[in-house]
Design a protein around this motif. Structure first.
Motif, PDB file in Angstrom:
ATOM      1  N   ASN A   1       0.820  -1.202   0.000  1.00 57.07           N
ATOM      2  CA  ASN A   1       0.000   0.000   0.000  1.00 57.07           C
ATOM      3  C   ASN A   1       0.859   1.260   0.000  1.00 57.07           C
ATOM      4  OD1 ASN A   1      -2.514   1.595   0.363  1.00 57.07           O
ATOM      5  ND2 ASN A   1      -1.640   2.014   2.378  1.00 57.07           N
ATOM      6  N   ILE A   2       1.962   1.244   0.769  1.00 56.74           N
ATOM      7  CA  ILE A   2       2.862   2.403   0.792  1.00 56.74           C
ATOM      8  C   ILE A   2       3.467   2.626  -0.592  1.00 56.74           C
ATOM      9  CG2 ILE A   2       4.987   3.357   1.760  1.00 56.74           C
ATOM     10  CD1 ILE A   2       4.387   1.739   4.315  1.00 56.74           C
ATOM     11  N   VAL A   3       3.947   1.541  -1.222  1.00 56.89           N
ATOM     12  CA  VAL A   3       4.569   1.657  -2.542  1.00 56.89           C
ATOM     13  C   VAL A   3       3.574   2.164  -3.570  1.00 56.89           C
ATOM     14  CG1 VAL A   3       5.641   0.381  -4.423  1.00 56.89           C
ATOM     15  CG2 VAL A   3       6.328  -0.082  -2.065  1.00 56.89           C
ATOM     16  N   LEU A   4       2.384   1.604  -3.582  1.00 57.69           N
ATOM     17  CA  LEU A   4       1.393   2.013  -4.570  1.00 57.69           C
ATOM     18  C   LEU A   4       0.918   3.443  -4.330  1.00 57.69           C
ATOM     19  CD1 LEU A   4      -0.742  -1.231  -5.016  1.00 57.69           C
ATOM     20  CD2 LEU A   4       1.201  -0.414  -6.370  1.00 57.69           C
ATOM     21  N   THR A   5       0.897   3.877  -3.075  1.00 56.51           N
ATOM     22  CA  THR A   5       0.566   5.281  -2.781  1.00 56.51           C
ATOM     23  C   THR A   5       1.618   6.204  -3.376  1.00 56.51           C
ATOM     24  OG1 THR A   5      -0.587   4.680  -0.729  1.00 56.51           O
ATOM     25  CG2 THR A   5       0.168   6.956  -0.929  1.00 56.51           C
ATOM     26  N   ALA A   6       2.888   5.876  -3.147  1.00 60.87           N
ATOM     27  CA  ALA A   6       3.968   6.698  -3.706  1.00 60.87           C
ATOM     28  C   ALA A   6       3.944   6.691  -5.228  1.00 60.87           C
ATOM     29  CB  ALA A   6       5.319   6.203  -3.189  1.00 60.87           C
TER      30      ALA A   6
END
Length: 355
Positions: free
Chosen positions: A31-36
């Motif tokens: 989720n963090i990666v896809l948010t970035a």
């Protein structure tokens, strides 16, 4: 401009207070990666630990087809033999269509303790042999830690050459290692005058080896609509932390006794009563983590001004994070990132690889 995915159990709403919803897992870190990625960051750092979190190479492979940005894979020197590491990196780069970058980590590996000088000598040898193989050249090298006579693997990176090597460290041995083998010297936060002092020293060390370096900055960030709100958010992060818990967290890291960590401690000790080494440079994060322990804190204009100050001083790459990581990524991306002219840091093949 890069963000950070907390693969090593380093995500909190309140520093030092574990939250099951923020613990490292495939879904949370994804989720963090896809948010970035959604917000247009250029790269994301995938850290590596042993006792904490999840494996970053497996994670990178899973995320490769789901993202469009680069990934900065942390590689702990000595955990894999060099030929296998070269195959792994080339394979991941193929899966990412050439989007892989590498963060060389020189801390102790599980089950061993090496003094600083031999540990960095091992990293220098590994970087040399690894780059040779990734550049498609055979290795005939007999060092103290790497003893190889081997052809390069059949699989190659998309470009046919080694990805960028990011590397950081402040001890004399670490600086020599970076000067010999790194592409990007990654600095932890410090006052600008101290950063310029380190940069000048590294420029001289690299030039003496016929090389040149580029420079990166790894820090946290707390940005809110007003400076008062940003400072209040920073204070809130520490509101449930006690000194004993913070010390226990810091001591778990395999780099907890490095010169870089010692410098972050010096910054904390010299800060004002609220933890600020400079008006917008807050050292409080280091009370609950090893490594980069300082954050840029302020309103959007102040954070942007600090980033411009650093770029004017020669920083080309920023790896930022905040707590919780997905939420702070959202805030930085809405308030600051649109005002920065940024793009991928590209390789400039003007450096000689020196073992």
């Amino acid at each position: 401009m890069s963000w950070f995915s907390a693969l090593c159990d380093d995500d909190y709403e309140f520093l030092g207070q574990p939250d099951p919803q923020l613990a490292s897992s495939y879904e949370h870190c994804r989720n963090i990666v896809l948010t970035a990625d959604r917000y247009g960051f250029d790269n994301v750092l995938l850290p590596s630990g042993y006792a904490l979190g999840i494996d970053n190479a497996a994670f990178a492979a899973a995320l490769a087809p789901q993202t469009s940005m680069r990934m900065l894979l942390a590689v702990r020197c000595g955990e894999l033999v060099v030929p296998q590491l070269a195959r792994q990196i080339a394979t991941l780069d193929q899966m990412m269509n050439g989007r892989l970058t590498i963060n060389i980590i020189s801390s102790d590996i599980p089950g061993e303790t090496l003094d600083s000088e031999p540990r960095y000598r091992r990293s220098t040898e590994i970087m040399y042999a690894l780059r040779e193989l990734l550049d498609g050249r055979a290795v005939d090298f007999h060092g103290d830690f790497v003893d190889l006579e081997v052809e390069p693997p059949r699989i190659r990176t998309v470009s046919g050459s080694s990805p960028l090597f990011y590397f950081g460290g402040l001890s004399p041995a670490a600086r020599e290692c970076a000067a010999a083998g790194a592409d990007v010297f990654l600095m932890w936060p410090d006052t600008t005058d101290k950063m310029l002092e380190v940069k000048a020293d590294m420029d001289a060390r690299a030039a003496a080896k016929g090389r040149s370096l580029r420079y990166g900055w790894r820090s946290h960030v707390v940005v809110r609509e007003t400076e008062a709100e940003a400072r209040a958010a920073a204070t809130r992060l520490l509101s449930k932390l006690d000194a004993e818990t913070g010390e226990a967290i810091r001591s778990k890291s395999l780099d907890s006794k490095s010169a870089g960590v010692a410098r972050q401690a010096e910054l904390r000790e010299g800060a004002d009563d609220e933890g600020y080494a400079e008006r917008h440079l807050w050292t409080g994060v280091g009370r609950a983590r090893s490594g980069a322990g300082t954050a840029i804190v302020g309103d959007p204009d102040q954070v942007l001004a600090k980033i411009h100050e650093l770029t004017d001083a020669g920083i080309e790459s920023f790896i930022l994070s905040g707590y919780p990581h997905a939420a702070e990524c959202d805030l930085f991306a809405r308030h600051v990132l649109p005002h920065i002219d940024h793009g991928r840091l590209e390789f400039t093949p003007d450096a000689v690889n020196v073992a």
